[in-house]
Design a protein around this motif. Structure first.
Motif, PDB file in Angstrom:
ATOM      1  N   PRO A  30       0.394  -1.240  -0.168  1.00 44.72           N
ATOM      2  CA  PRO A  30      -0.011  -0.200  -0.091  1.00 44.72           C
ATOM      3  C   PRO A  30       0.831   1.210  -0.017  1.00 44.72           C
ATOM      4  O   PRO A  30       0.533   2.299  -0.650  1.00 44.72           O
ATOM      5  N   ILE A  31       1.974   1.389   0.564  1.00 43.80           N
ATOM      6  CA  ILE A  31       2.748   2.230   0.905  1.00 43.80           C
ATOM      7  C   ILE A  31       2.763   3.265  -0.284  1.00 43.80           C
ATOM      8  O   ILE A  31       3.639   3.792  -1.049  1.00 43.80           O
ATOM      9  N   ALA A  32       3.836   1.987  -1.135  1.00 47.74           N
ATOM     10  CA  ALA A  32       4.638   1.920  -2.560  1.00 47.74           C
ATOM     11  C   ALA A  32       3.617   2.214  -3.750  1.00 47.74           C
ATOM     12  O   ALA A  32       3.262   3.752  -4.534  1.00 47.74           O
ATOM     13  N   VAL A  33       1.994   1.681  -4.066  1.00 45.21           N
ATOM     14  CA  VAL A  33       1.491   2.090  -4.307  1.00 45.21           C
ATOM     15  C   VAL A  33       0.836   3.755  -4.221  1.00 45.21           C
ATOM     16  O   VAL A  33       0.764   4.705  -5.176  1.00 45.21           O
ATOM     17  N   PHE A  34       1.163   3.953  -3.226  1.00 47.82           N
ATOM     18  CA  PHE A  34       0.225   5.274  -2.343  1.00 47.82           C
ATOM     19  C   PHE A  34       1.555   6.277  -3.056  1.00 47.82           C
ATOM     20  O   PHE A  34       1.165   7.584  -3.355  1.00 47.82           O
ATOM     21  N   ILE A  35       2.797   6.023  -2.886  1.00 45.21           N
ATOM     22  CA  ILE A  35       3.554   7.202  -3.061  1.00 45.21           C
ATOM     23  C   ILE A  35       3.537   7.139  -4.808  1.00 45.21           C
ATOM     24  O   ILE A  35       4.589   8.039  -5.519  1.00 45.21           O
ATOM     25  N   LEU A  81       2.787  20.808  -5.486  1.00 44.83           N
ATOM     26  CA  LEU A  81       2.579  19.140  -4.883  1.00 44.83           C
ATOM     27  C   LEU A  81       3.691  18.459  -3.634  1.00 44.83           C
ATOM     28  O   LEU A  81       3.258  18.410  -2.769  1.00 44.83           O
ATOM     29  N   ALA A  82       4.709  18.660  -4.302  1.00 48.69           N
ATOM     30  CA  ALA A  82       5.864  17.408  -3.730  1.00 48.69           C
ATOM     31  C   ALA A  82       6.374  18.221  -2.375  1.00 48.69           C
ATOM     32  O   ALA A  82       6.455  17.796  -1.847  1.00 48.69           O
ATOM     33  N   ASP A  83       6.131  19.741  -2.184  1.00 49.89           N
ATOM     34  CA  ASP A  83       6.192  20.202  -1.376  1.00 49.89           C
ATOM     35  C   ASP A  83       5.259  20.466   0.008  1.00 49.89           C
ATOM     36  O   ASP A  83       5.492  20.214   1.222  1.00 49.89           O
ATOM     37  N   SER A  84       3.844  20.627  -0.973  1.00 49.65           N
ATOM     38  CA  SER A  84       2.827  19.954   0.181  1.00 49.65           C
ATOM     39  C   SER A  84       2.823  19.073   0.792  1.00 49.65           C
ATOM     40  O   SER A  84       2.439  18.382   2.226  1.00 49.65           O
ATOM     41  N   PHE A  85       3.148  17.568   0.417  1.00 49.24           N
ATOM     42  CA  PHE A  85       3.591  16.324   0.843  1.00 49.24           C
ATOM     43  C   PHE A  85       4.124  16.314   2.115  1.00 49.24           C
ATOM     44  O   PHE A  85       3.671  15.748   3.318  1.00 49.24           O
ATOM     45  N   ILE A  86       5.541  17.093   1.481  1.00 50.41           N
ATOM     46  CA  ILE A  86       6.397  16.996   2.346  1.00 50.41           C
ATOM     47  C   ILE A  86       5.543  17.730   3.623  1.00 50.41           C
ATOM     48  O   ILE A  86       6.023  16.994   5.045  1.00 50.41           O
ATOM     49  N   THR A  87       5.086  18.549   3.969  1.00 53.87           N
ATOM     50  CA  THR A  87       4.840  19.915   4.823  1.00 53.87           C
ATOM     51  C   THR A  87       3.558  19.029   5.504  1.00 53.87           C
ATOM     52  O   THR A  87       3.795  19.276   6.938  1.00 53.87           O
ATOM     53  N   VAL A  88       2.950  18.155   4.960  1.00 57.42           N
ATOM     54  CA  VAL A  88       1.348  18.135   5.637  1.00 57.42           C
ATOM     55  C   VAL A  88       2.345  16.492   6.249  1.00 57.42           C
ATOM     56  O   VAL A  88       1.819  15.998   7.189  1.00 57.42           O
ATOM     57  N   GLY A  89       3.189  15.700   5.823  1.00 55.57           N
ATOM     58  CA  GLY A  89       3.472  14.851   6.356  1.00 55.57           C
ATOM     59  C   GLY A  89       4.302  14.961   7.508  1.00 55.57           C
ATOM     60  O   GLY A  89       4.498  13.605   8.412  1.00 55.57           O
ATOM     61  N   ALA A  90       4.965  16.050   7.300  1.00 55.65           N
ATOM     62  CA  ALA A  90       5.788  16.395   8.695  1.00 55.65           C
ATOM     63  C   ALA A  90       4.567  16.819   9.481  1.00 55.65           C
ATOM     64  O   ALA A  90       4.657  16.387  11.002  1.00 55.65           O
ATOM     65  N   GLY A  91       3.205  17.507   9.292  1.00 51.87           N
ATOM     66  CA  GLY A  91       2.776  17.881  10.438  1.00 51.87           C
ATOM     67  C   GLY A  91       1.834  16.490  10.740  1.00 51.87           C
ATOM     68  O   GLY A  91       1.593  16.342  11.981  1.00 51.87           O
ATOM     69  N   GLY A 132       2.464  10.170   7.353  1.00 52.19           N
ATOM     70  CA  GLY A 132       3.617  11.217   7.321  1.00 52.19           C
ATOM     71  C   GLY A 132       5.125  11.038   5.983  1.00 52.19           C
ATOM     72  O   GLY A 132       5.111  11.512   5.721  1.00 52.19           O
ATOM     73  N   TYR A 133       5.020   9.457   6.578  1.00 51.34           N
ATOM     74  CA  TYR A 133       6.474   9.392   5.521  1.00 51.34           C
ATOM     75  C   TYR A 133       5.750   9.085   4.605  1.00 51.34           C
ATOM     76  O   TYR A 133       6.779   9.084   3.502  1.00 51.34           O
ATOM     77  N   ALA A 134       4.940   8.367   3.773  1.00 53.42           N
ATOM     78  CA  ALA A 134       4.460   8.173   2.748  1.00 53.42           C
ATOM     79  C   ALA A 134       4.328   9.235   2.201  1.00 53.42           C
ATOM     80  O   ALA A 134       4.933   8.625   0.811  1.00 53.42           O
ATOM     81  N   LEU A 135       4.514  10.439   2.573  1.00 51.23           N
ATOM     82  CA  LEU A 135       3.615  11.770   2.376  1.00 51.23           C
ATOM     83  C   LEU A 135       5.719  12.639   1.460  1.00 51.23           C
ATOM     84  O   LEU A 135       5.631  12.886   0.657  1.00 51.23           O
ATOM     85  N   ILE A 136       5.774  11.771   2.971  1.00 52.71           N
ATOM     86  CA  ILE A 136       7.278  12.471   2.688  1.00 52.71           C
ATOM     87  C   ILE A 136       8.491  11.807   2.070  1.00 52.71           C
ATOM     88  O   ILE A 136       9.031  12.859   0.976  1.00 52.71           O
ATOM     89  N   ILE A 137       7.653  11.258   1.260  1.00 51.75           N
ATOM     90  CA  ILE A 137       8.512  10.081   0.613  1.00 51.75           C
ATOM     91  C   ILE A 137       8.237  10.278  -0.941  1.00 51.75           C
ATOM     92  O   ILE A 137       9.426  10.988  -1.681  1.00 51.75           O
ATOM     93  N   ALA A 138       7.403  10.552  -0.861  1.00 53.17           N
ATOM     94  CA  ALA A 138       6.485  10.702  -2.121  1.00 53.17           C
ATOM     95  C   ALA A 138       6.834  12.393  -3.210  1.00 53.17           C
ATOM     96  O   ALA A 138       7.323  12.183  -3.759  1.00 53.17           O
ATOM     97  N   GLY A 139       6.973  13.169  -1.908  1.00 56.93           N
ATOM     98  CA  GLY A 139       6.838  14.691  -1.500  1.00 56.93           C
ATOM     99  C   GLY A 139       8.416  14.727  -2.281  1.00 56.93           C
ATOM    100  O   GLY A 139       9.109  15.997  -3.176  1.00 56.93           O
ATOM    101  N   ALA A 140       9.444  14.020  -1.393  1.00 55.81           N
ATOM    102  CA  ALA A 140      10.579  14.116  -1.664  1.00 55.81           C
ATOM    103  C   ALA A 140      11.732  12.903  -3.467  1.00 55.81           C
ATOM    104  O   ALA A 140      11.695  13.820  -4.123  1.00 55.81           O
ATOM    105  N   LEU A 141      11.490  12.626  -3.318  1.00 53.82           N
ATOM    106  CA  LEU A 141      11.260  11.642  -4.926  1.00 53.82           C
ATOM    107  C   LEU A 141      10.366  12.096  -6.311  1.00 53.82           C
ATOM    108  O   LEU A 141      11.204  12.470  -6.652  1.00 53.82           O
ATOM    109  N   GLY A 142       9.230  13.243  -5.744  1.00 52.46           N
ATOM    110  CA  GLY A 142       9.267  14.217  -7.501  1.00 52.46           C
ATOM    111  C   GLY A 142      10.188  15.296  -6.197  1.00 52.46           C
ATOM    112  O   GLY A 142       9.549  15.908  -8.647  1.00 52.46           O
ATOM    113  N   ASN A 143      10.330  15.824  -5.844  1.00 50.98           N
ATOM    114  CA  ASN A 143      11.531  17.084  -6.496  1.00 50.98           C
ATOM    115  C   ASN A 143      12.224  16.504  -6.715  1.00 50.98           C
ATOM    116  O   ASN A 143      13.791  17.358  -7.410  1.00 50.98           O
TER     117      ASN A 143
END
Length: 163
Positions: free
Chosen positions: A13-18, A138-148, A99-110
């Protein structure tokens, strides 16, 4: 008693989400590149505009003078560290895993932007007549929301421990 396993604590699930989050980020950036004028605000609603620009650093253009490969390496270290945290976190902690999934997705997007173009495509601008926030994506938003989400998880864990 065994802990309840939440959705994003499992690898598939985390891989699909990312992958889906990364695809959304890259699709939007492709459309921004194709249709949005460079360094020209396109108002959406009061206080929000689309504004295509390029970020040669990391969040909010920090480290923009650094060598590109240093920034790529730093992003890879962050992704590796977050993956390590994901694996060590108890499987019942929903907000931490989200949060981890969002941060990974955002970091990879950038990171994809940095590898392909040498910069990150930013396009969201919050502003007033006298103030404007840094342009982001959007990737920055993923990272910010993930940290939150991770902070929220820690607060919930602290509250649970004190109950």
């Amino acid at each position: 008693m065994s802990e309840k396993q939440v959705l994003f604590s499992r690898p598939l699930p985390i891989a699909v989400f990312i992958v889906l989050a990364l695809a959304a980020d890259q699709l939007i950036k492709y459309l921004v590149e194709a249709y949005l004028p460079f360094n020209e605000a396109v108002p959406v609603v009061p206080m929000l505009a689309l504004y295509r620009t390029y970020n040669y650093g990391v969040a909010f253009s920090m480290l923009s003078g650094m060598e590109g490969w240093f920034i790529v390496g730093m992003r890879l270290v962050v992704v590796t560290f977050v993956l390590w945290l994901w694996r060590r976190t108890p499987k019942d902690r929903f907000f931490a895993h989200l949060g981890y999934a969002l941060i990974i997705a955002g970091a990879l997007g950038n990171l994809v932007d940095r590898l392909i173009f040498g910069y990150v495509i930013d396009y969201i601008l919050f502003h007033t007549q006298t103030w404007s926030f840094a342009v982001f994506n959007l990737a920055d938003s993923f990272i910010t929301v993930g940290a939150g989400a991770i902070i929220l998880d820690e607060l919930l864990q602290a509250k649970k421990a004190n109950a």
